[in-house]
Each structure stands twice: as C-alpha cells, then as structure tokens.
Design an enzyme around this catalytic site. Structure first.
Site, PDB file in Angstrom:
ATOM      1  N   MET A   1       0.909  -1.048   0.076  1.00  0.00           N
ATOM      2  CA  MET A   1      -0.020  -0.048   0.027  1.00  0.00           C
ATOM      3  C   MET A   1       0.919   1.369  -0.020  1.00  0.00           C
ATOM      4  O   MET A   1       1.784   1.446   0.548  1.00  0.00           O
ATOM      5  CB  MET A   1      -0.722  -0.018   1.124  1.00  0.00           C
ATOM      6  CG  MET A   1      -1.846   1.120   1.413  1.00  0.00           C
ATOM      7  SD  MET A   1      -2.986   1.393  -0.003  1.00  0.00           S
ATOM      8  CE  MET A   1      -3.255   3.340  -0.155  1.00  0.00           C
ATOM      9  N   GLU A   2       0.566   1.997  -0.983  1.00  0.00           N
ATOM     10  CA  GLU A   2       1.502   3.263  -1.332  1.00  0.00           C
ATOM     11  C   GLU A   2       1.220   4.633  -0.335  1.00  0.00           C
ATOM     12  O   GLU A   2       0.925   5.746  -0.761  1.00  0.00           O
ATOM     13  CB  GLU A   2       1.320   3.787  -2.906  1.00  0.00           C
ATOM     14  CG  GLU A   2      -0.269   4.488  -2.977  1.00  0.00           C
ATOM     15  CD  GLU A   2      -1.334   3.495  -3.302  1.00  0.00           C
ATOM     16  OE1 GLU A   2      -1.222   2.139  -2.908  1.00  0.00           O
ATOM     17  OE2 GLU A   2      -2.307   3.893  -4.131  1.00  0.00           O
TER      18      GLU A   2
ATOM     19  N   GLU B   1       4.633   0.615  -6.065  1.00  0.00           N
ATOM     20  CA  GLU B   1       4.236   1.555  -4.565  1.00  0.00           C
ATOM     21  C   GLU B   1       4.956   2.808  -5.085  1.00  0.00           C
ATOM     22  O   GLU B   1       4.306   3.850  -4.555  1.00  0.00           O
ATOM     23  CB  GLU B   1       4.405   1.157  -3.366  1.00  0.00           C
ATOM     24  CG  GLU B   1       3.745  -0.351  -3.260  1.00  0.00           C
ATOM     25  CD  GLU B   1       2.192  -0.532  -3.885  1.00  0.00           C
ATOM     26  OE1 GLU B   1       1.743   0.572  -3.596  1.00  0.00           O
ATOM     27  OE2 GLU B   1       1.812  -1.543  -4.125  1.00  0.00           O
TER      28      GLU B   1
ATOM     29  N   HIS C   1       3.422   5.486  -7.341  1.00  0.00           N
ATOM     30  CA  HIS C   1       2.348   5.987  -6.778  1.00  0.00           C
ATOM     31  C   HIS C   1       2.384   7.265  -5.971  1.00  0.00           C
ATOM     32  O   HIS C   1       1.689   8.105  -5.886  1.00  0.00           O
ATOM     33  CB  HIS C   1       1.788   4.818  -5.813  1.00  0.00           C
ATOM     34  CG  HIS C   1       0.545   3.975  -6.472  1.00  0.00           C
ATOM     35  ND1 HIS C   1      -0.275   4.313  -7.381  1.00  0.00           N
ATOM     36  CD2 HIS C   1       0.597   2.817  -6.196  1.00  0.00           C
ATOM     37  CE1 HIS C   1      -1.011   3.370  -7.605  1.00  0.00           C
ATOM     38  NE2 HIS C   1      -0.839   2.188  -6.810  1.00  0.00           N
TER      39      HIS C   1
ATOM     40  N   GLU D   1      -3.975   2.541 -10.616  1.00  0.00           N
ATOM     41  CA  GLU D   1      -3.507   1.107 -10.655  1.00  0.00           C
ATOM     42  C   GLU D   1      -2.727   0.745 -11.895  1.00  0.00           C
ATOM     43  O   GLU D   1      -1.942   0.138 -11.876  1.00  0.00           O
ATOM     44  CB  GLU D   1      -4.487   0.302  -9.851  1.00  0.00           C
ATOM     45  CG  GLU D   1      -4.773   0.620  -8.465  1.00  0.00           C
ATOM     46  CD  GLU D   1      -3.810   0.562  -7.623  1.00  0.00           C
ATOM     47  OE1 GLU D   1      -2.532   0.122  -7.855  1.00  0.00           O
ATOM     48  OE2 GLU D   1      -3.737   1.302  -6.299  1.00  0.00           O
TER      49      GLU D   1
END
Ligand code: BES
Ligand code: ZN
Length: 838
Positions: free
Chosen positions: A271-272, A306, A309, A328
C-alpha cells in the site's frame, strides 16, 4: 447518477478541510485507542450541520472555534453510510474554523482501518503491533475525517506509544518527548496536501536498515525484529526506483523520507501510503541467495509499483474512486518501465505479456466490465481492485504508449503531473495532457477501450484486417462485451521490414502485407486470428518472430482454442515448432495448455498425455539439464523450473521425479527450482511428505520458504489431507494467509471439488471469520478447476445465491470461467485420445 448532495455515500462540499492535527494513543495490550483531531475547515455555505465520515468509533461532542467564538455540537453516526452528522445550535459563519473531536475505537483484527497484529519472533517472543490500511475508505475507522480522495489536506500526526516501541508515520519525526508514565510522544512533520486514504501510522517493536540517501531523501526498510538479513534487496530496489521515478517524472519526490515497512499481517500485497509504504512481508523481505528470480522480480515490481504511486496517485489523485483504475493501471505499467531499467536481463516487457494474457482471459467473459466503472458505496470502490483494473488497464496503457511513442507518452505524463500536482483529476485529464504532447486523438481512441468491456479478435483474410469481439463464455444472460474498438494495429511483413502503424476502425478494413505479423511487438490488446494458409506460413518460420511475438501467437492460439475457433491439435503443432529456445514466456503458454489437459484427461488418456508432455518438453530440458551452465541466459533458470514441474507432474517423468525427490530429501530446497521440486514431490504421493512439509513450514526462516511449504501443503495429491488442511487452516496460518490457502485448496486437482463442498457447507462461518477484504479468496480458486458442466452449474448456483458484499463481480467471473472450462473439456474429450496420440 445522483449528484454528490443526494448520494448518501458522498459528503456535501460546503465544508472543506485543509489541515488535520491528529493525536492518537494506542493501547496495544487492550486492543484499543483514543485520540483527538483538530481540523482546519472552511465553511463555504452557512450551515449548522457538518457531515463527515466515521465508523466503528465513539465520538465525543464536537467543538467548533471561529472568529465569532466557540460552539459545541451534538454528533450522531449513521453506520450504514459510515457518516457522522455533527449538528450545532446555530449556523456556522462562512470562513475559517477549527473543528475538534475526541474519539476512541478498537484495534480490530480485520486487517483494515487501525488494526492489530500479533506475531512471534525468531526467539519465540510474542509481540503485538498496531498498523493502518486505509484504502479505499477505512481512514474513517481510525479517526473522524472527510474520507474522500478529493478532500485533500495536510496531516500533523502525533503518536503516544509505550517507551520501547517504534512509531512510524508518513513523514520525518520532528519532536520526541518522554511522558511521565513510561510512554513517549512522537510528532511527525506535516505532510504535503494529500488524501485521507494515504495516511498511515504504525506502532510496534520494529527494526530498520540504516537509510540510503537518494537525492536528499532517506530510504529505509523497516521490519519485525530479527529479519534484517532479508532487507538488503528491498533497500537496493527502493533506492533505485526512487531515483528512477524522479528522473522519469522530472519532479522531485514529494515527501521527506521513504520507509518500506514489512507488516506481519496484511490484506493486500502492498500500500502506497506517502513516505510510509506498507507491504506483506513476502512482498518485501527476501534472502537473495536463496530466493528465486520470479520472487525477486515480484518484490522488485511491487516496490517500484508503490513508489510510482508517490507521484501518480499520491501527488496527483483521482477525484473519485471510479478513477482508481488509472492509479493502479499506471503504477502497474510503471513497475515494468522501472524494473526493466533495473534488471535488463529479466526482459520485463516479455514478462509483461503474462499480465496482458491475464487481462485478456478475464475480458473475454460476458461478466467482464468496462475499465472505468461507476462507483457509489465504499464496497464498490474496493471491487475496482481486480484484473480489469490492473492487467487490462496497464495493457491498454502499454498499447497507447507503443502507439504514441515512449518519449511522447512520458512527456504527456510529465505534463499531467505538473498541471495537477497536489490536486485531483478525472481520466479525461490524462488524455488531454497526452493529446497536447502528441496531437493524436487520444481520448477518442481510448474511449473505446475504457468505457466498454471486451476486446477484439483481429482477423486476417486475403490481406485485409477486420475485427469482431472475442467471446469466451457462452451467452448466459446480459453481456458486458462491447465493440467495435479503435484498434492501434502494428503489422509488418513476416520476412522482416518496418512495422506500420494503423488504426483499425469498423467498418473500414485495413490492408496488410502477406504473410504478416499483425500484432508486431506484441503490445496490442487484442487476439489475432490468421487464415489457415497464413498461419501455416508463420508456423514454418517461427524463427522470424521476436520472442514476445511467438509468446503472443501461442497465447492467442490457446485463447482461440478456448473460444472454439481452433483445436488443441493446432496448439500442439505450434508448440512442437518452438525448438530449444530459452523463452520462458513461450513455454509458459505451452505449460498452461498442458495443465488444462492434465485436468481434463480421463484415466484412459493419461498415459498418452504423459508421453506427449515428455515429447514436447524433453528436448529443451535435455539441452538445459539440472545445473545452470556458465554464461547461460539469465532466464534459463526460470524456464528450467517450469520444465521440471511439468515434466515431473503431468509428464510423470521418472528421472525428473527421482532427482526432485532426492533434492527434497536432502532438505536443501531453495532458489528457482524449489517450488517446482515441491510440486513434483506432491505428485509422487509419498507417505510422510505432508507431515514433512508441515514441519518445514514451521521451521521456515524467511517468508518465501514459509510460503513454499504452505502452498506445498495445499498442493497435496490426496482428498482427505486437503479436507484436513481446510478444517484447520484459519487456525494454523495467519489471517492474511489462511484464506489464500482455501483458494489454493479449491484449485487442487484431486481435492478441489470436495474442498469446495465443505466451503459451501461452512459458508456463513467462514464469511464471519475471514476479514472482509479477503472474502473473495473463497471463490477465486475455482478458476483453475476443470470439471463437468453439471458440477460447474451447481457451484455457480450456490455462489449466486450467496453473493459477497464486495467482490461478487470477481466471483461471477470465476464462475463463468469454470463453466467455460467444463464446456471446453467436454468439447475436446471425444477426440483427445487421437489428438494426443497423433
Ligand atoms: N493501492 C493498492 C492497494 C489497494 C488498492 C488497496 C485498492 C485497497 C484498494 C496498491 O498500490 C497495490 O496495487 N497493491 C497490489 C500490489 C501491486 C504490486 C500489484 C496488491 O496489493 O496486490
Ligand atoms: Zn497500486
């Protein structure tokens, strides 16, 4: 579509936050937290009601301070829409105010919001950590907030933690103080203006590598105690990627530090969160001496994804969740751009053909969806994280990049990020930036790919090209497959010569040289169907294709077999022409066909399939052997593993089995061949191996070894053992892993059907125990099954009667795939003996 004001899931836009000051005090032992938040807000329309988000929190009465003084209000939480309605005695004046709310909550075990995880370190000591996962809509579970991506604000976080525990958040620590009671207060620098879903805080006994400073930004890997020897690879990739993206985007990194944090229990892969990226341990920590090339490449890609992002997603963010695909899809595309530069020998763009293939396969189902898809409730947002978003999305971006040229594409991205930094966008903003750089009708072309499901088969006949939708499943109700598409076609003469770039639009057909390679370079998101004479010409001169073109030809042919337009015989003929090239992507396509046949054949045909498998794969394996040769292609090891697995399982090759068993028994099973060896040993059904794998799972010293034996257990070729594993798997494994093991058990060729029957019986209990983000695992294993139509129909009826709150779309796709596989097997069975024998 309701306007934001009428939609119960959307917040009114008359109150806007600009800065949050958060103070959170987690109590790990009591699994609880308390906190206060102060939010600088701007009231844009006089109102006595402020609507924000909160769920599973207890809120104290809110207080608002403005120029006219202070006012206390009342609060009410609407659990169904996850909103807190604050009501004040008199309308608030227009302009700036400070809103303060005290709150408390529970550190949950659901792997979302602010949650708790426990683990035992190498010395056997038990530890507890608390960590966050907010995307898509779970920041509201940790503190009351305006939890929509367009309400960007800065965040000043202060954590109050037990003396010895580490505390991490999005930015650098600016202040630390001991409190009298043995606790520490840790304050972090204000973040940039960003969305709530990117906020993170983590508390626990973590260790960290010394940072590497990249263009002034410290990058470190953070991990549970005792795992420091597994962090070097991630640190190297992290440092490389951060610099790479700064150059590619031509914008400095927008945060002040980067921590890559391995979390012992994590619902997703990674998770970024800005500056505080969280990962499943197996997606971050690895011993490069024993990890396989596939595992290393996967970790490298996840880290690059990630970090991409941080710009695309964090700096510039979608206005609303229907834009999640762009976030994404783009990060998935960029992970290949970056890792291709990191390790050219890995041939990342050849590897990418596997992503394209996953996207195409799902997208041939009637239950596919358009890439961009309307989103209302929180549950709809999370469902967007699927192969249509990631695999199809990134593939159509790659197709566009090829069409525009890599530099023009990059310049368009730079322009887009520059124009929208610290702000929010819709899909059209990206097309506008790319149009400005390229003078091409980008929006018009992309509309046909983004707003309808499906993709075309481009058919070559008499030197002309035309398109029709590819359809895998039989129509069984409404279909999301659309058409026609604006297809960027690159074709070139087979014998060589430049590829020409054309746009195939219906009804006009295009002229092409004969014989031609239609999807030259293999980046088009479509299937190609050649007329028989052309196909024959290509098969005779396979060496005139590039590796990726050969892989695409095999993949497309298999897809046409699945759709009923080609026969398994055609596929076998192609596979025989591959020779002994070290091309994992081509052999993967052959491997997928053999896996299907393995699941489809009856016992009468098994011996024929074994012979055929050995005939197809034996020669290339003979040239490779078990041991790497000096100076061989870097990817030979990956191919060797594919061959060992398939020859030892489907091929039942005695020599392969003997060697695999002896390596397994030696106890040293690592590197590229390890997973293959475990699979081969499973197929041998030796007594005692199941227990041995359980022991090795328990003794595992790194996440990859752990995963190897967990998966090995789920691959056992025995129905009773499959059921035994199912019975205890939510107790034996971490909550992040148990559901995935259920999916693997459902995919098991021997025990899968019985496992599914049990899952159906225990459905309500499993749904209750498994955290919501992982519910879909209960149906995903079905995609691998090849059964009969009656069983497939029964499975489908059950799942349609027990829909998931979030993720049912993917279950529907798995079901349609299951039914299509059963039909394919039924179509092929009558002729399989002659096909395989011939
Ligand atoms: N932002 C996503 C994870 C996510 C998406 C969580 C939507 C909740 C809702 C993250 O960047 C991501 O894509 N993670 C992937 C790994 C990636 C390398 C493909 C994952 O978790 O599978
Ligand atoms: Zn992502």
């Amino acid at each position: 579509m309701p306007t934001p004001h009428e939609d119960p899931y959307r917040l009114p836009s008359i109150v806007r936050p600009s800065a949050y000051r958060l103070r959170i005090e987690p109590d790990l032992d009591a699994a609880a937290f308390t906190g206060t938040v102060e939010i600088d807000i701007e009231v844009l329309e006089a109102t006595e009601v402020i609507v924000m988000n909160a769920v599973d929190l207890v809120l104290e009465p809110p207080v608002v301070r403005g120029a006219a003084g202070e006012s206390s209000g009342a609060v009410e939480i609407d659990e169904s829409t996850e909103r807190a309605i604050l009501t004040f005695p008199a309308p608030l004046d227009l302009g700036s105010h400070v809103l303060s709310i005290g709150f408390k909550g529970v550190l949950n075990d659901d792997l979302r919001g602010f949650y708790r995880s426990t683990f035992t370190d190498v010395e056997g000591t038990a530890h507890t950590i608390a960590t966050t996962q907010f995307e898509a809509t779970d920041a509201r579970r940790a503190f009351p907030c305006f939890d929509e991506p367009a309400f960007k604000a800065t965040f000043d976080v202060t954590l109050v933690v037990d003396g010895a525990l580490g505390a991490f958040s999005n930015s650098r620590i600016v202040h630390e103080a001991k409190l009298g009671d043995g606790r520490r207060e840790v304050s972090f620098a204000p973040t940039m203006t960003m969305s709530t879903y990117l906020v993170a805080f983590i508390v626990g006994p973590f260790e960290a590598t010394p940072p590497i400073v990249v263009d002034g930004v410290p990058v470190a890997v953070v991990f549970p105690p005792g795992k420091g020897h597994l962090a070097d690879f991630a640190l190297d990739v992290g440092a490389f990627s951060l610099h790479f993206f700064k150059e590619y985007f031509d914008i400095p990194y927008p945060g002040d530090k980067v921590d890559l944090v391995g979390i012992p229990d994590f619902a997703y892969g990674a998770m970024e969160n800005l500056g505080c990226v969280t990962f499943r341990e197996a997606e971050l920590l690895i011993d490069p001496a024993t990890g396989s090339q596939n595992q290393l490449a996967r970790i490298a890609m996840v880290i690059a994804h990630e970090l991409a992002h941080m710009w695309f997603g964090d700096l510039v963010t979608m206005e609303w969740w229907e834009g999640l695909w762009l976030n994404e899809a783009f990060a998935t595309y960029m992970q290949y751009v970056c890792i291709d530069a990191y390790k050219p020998g890995w041939q990342m763009w050849v590897r990418f053909s596997a992503e394209r293939e996953v996207g195409l396969m799902i997208d041939g189902l009637h239950s596919t969806r358009s890439i961009e898809f309307p989103v209302h409730a929180a549950a709809d947002a999370i469902q967007m994280a699927d192969p249509i978003t990631y695999q199809k999305g990134s593939s159509v971006l790659k197709m566009l990049e090829t069409y525009l040229g890599a530099e023009t594409f990059r310049d368009g991205i730079r322009r887009y990020l520059r124009d929208h930094a610290y702000s929010n966008t819709a899909t059209g903003d990206l097309w506008a930036a790319l149009e400005a750089e390229s003078n091409e009708p980008v929006g018009e072309i992309m509309h046909s790919w983004i707003y309808q499901g499906g993709h075309p088969i481009v058919t070559v006949r008499d030197g002309t090209l035309s398109q029709k939708p590819y359809v895998l499943g039989a129509p069984d109700g409404p279909s999301s497959i659309g058409g026609p598409w604006k297809v960027p076609v690159r074709s070139r003469p087979l014998g060589g010569g430049a590829a020409d770039r054309q746009l195939l639009t219906e009804p006009a057909a295009l002229v092409t040289p004969q014989p031609a390679v239609v999807n030259a370079g293999g980046t088009g998101f479509y299937r190609t169907s050649y007329e028989p004479a052309q196909l024959a010409a290509i098969v005779r001169r396979l060496d005139q294709l590039s590796e990726i073109e050969r892989a695409v030809l095999l993949q497309d042919t298999w897809a046409l077999v699945r759709a009923g337009d080609r026969s398994v015989t055609d596929m076998l003929a192609l596979a025989s022409g591959l020779g002994t090239q070290v091309e994992p992507s081509c052999w993967d396509a052959v491997d997928r066909m053999l896996e299907f046949l393995d699941r489809a054949v009856s016992s009468d045909e098994r011996a024929l399939l074994e012979d055929r498998t050995r005939a197809l794969l034996g020669p290339i394996f003979a040239t490779l052997g078990w041991e790497p040769a000096a100076g061989e292609d870097e990817r030979a090891q990956v191919l060797r593993a594919t061959l060992v697995r398939r020859l030892g399982t489907t091929g039942a090759d005695p020599a392969i089995r003997a060697e695999a068993a002896s390596r397994f028994d030696s106890g040293v099973v690592d590197g590229d061949l390890a997973d293959a060896i475990v699979a081969v040993v499973n197929s041998m059904r030796r007594p005692g191996d199941f227990e041995e794998m359980r022991q090795r799972f328990q003794d595992a010293k790194d996440p990859q070894t752990e995963e190897r034996y967990r998966q090995g257990l789920a691959g056992v070729a025995d129905e009773a053992l499959c059921l035994q594993l199912l019975a205890t798997c939510l107790d034996d494994f971490r909550m992040q892993d148990g559901p995935i093991i259920i999916a693997r058990l459902e995919a098991n060729p021997i025990g899968g059907r019985a496992v599914w029957e049990q899952v159906a019986v225990r459905w309500d209990e499993l749904i209750e125990r498994i955290p919501p983000p992982m519910h879909i695992a209960l149906g995903l294993g079905l995609t691998a099954q090849v059964t009969d139509s009656a069983f497939a129909a029964r499975v489908a009826a059950f799942h349609r009667a027990h829909p998931l709150d979030a993720g049912q779309k993917r279950i529907d796709q798995a079901l349609e795939y299951l039914i299509a596989s059963a039909r394919l097997a039924e179509r092929e069975r009558p002729t399989l003996a002659s096909t395989l024998g011939g």
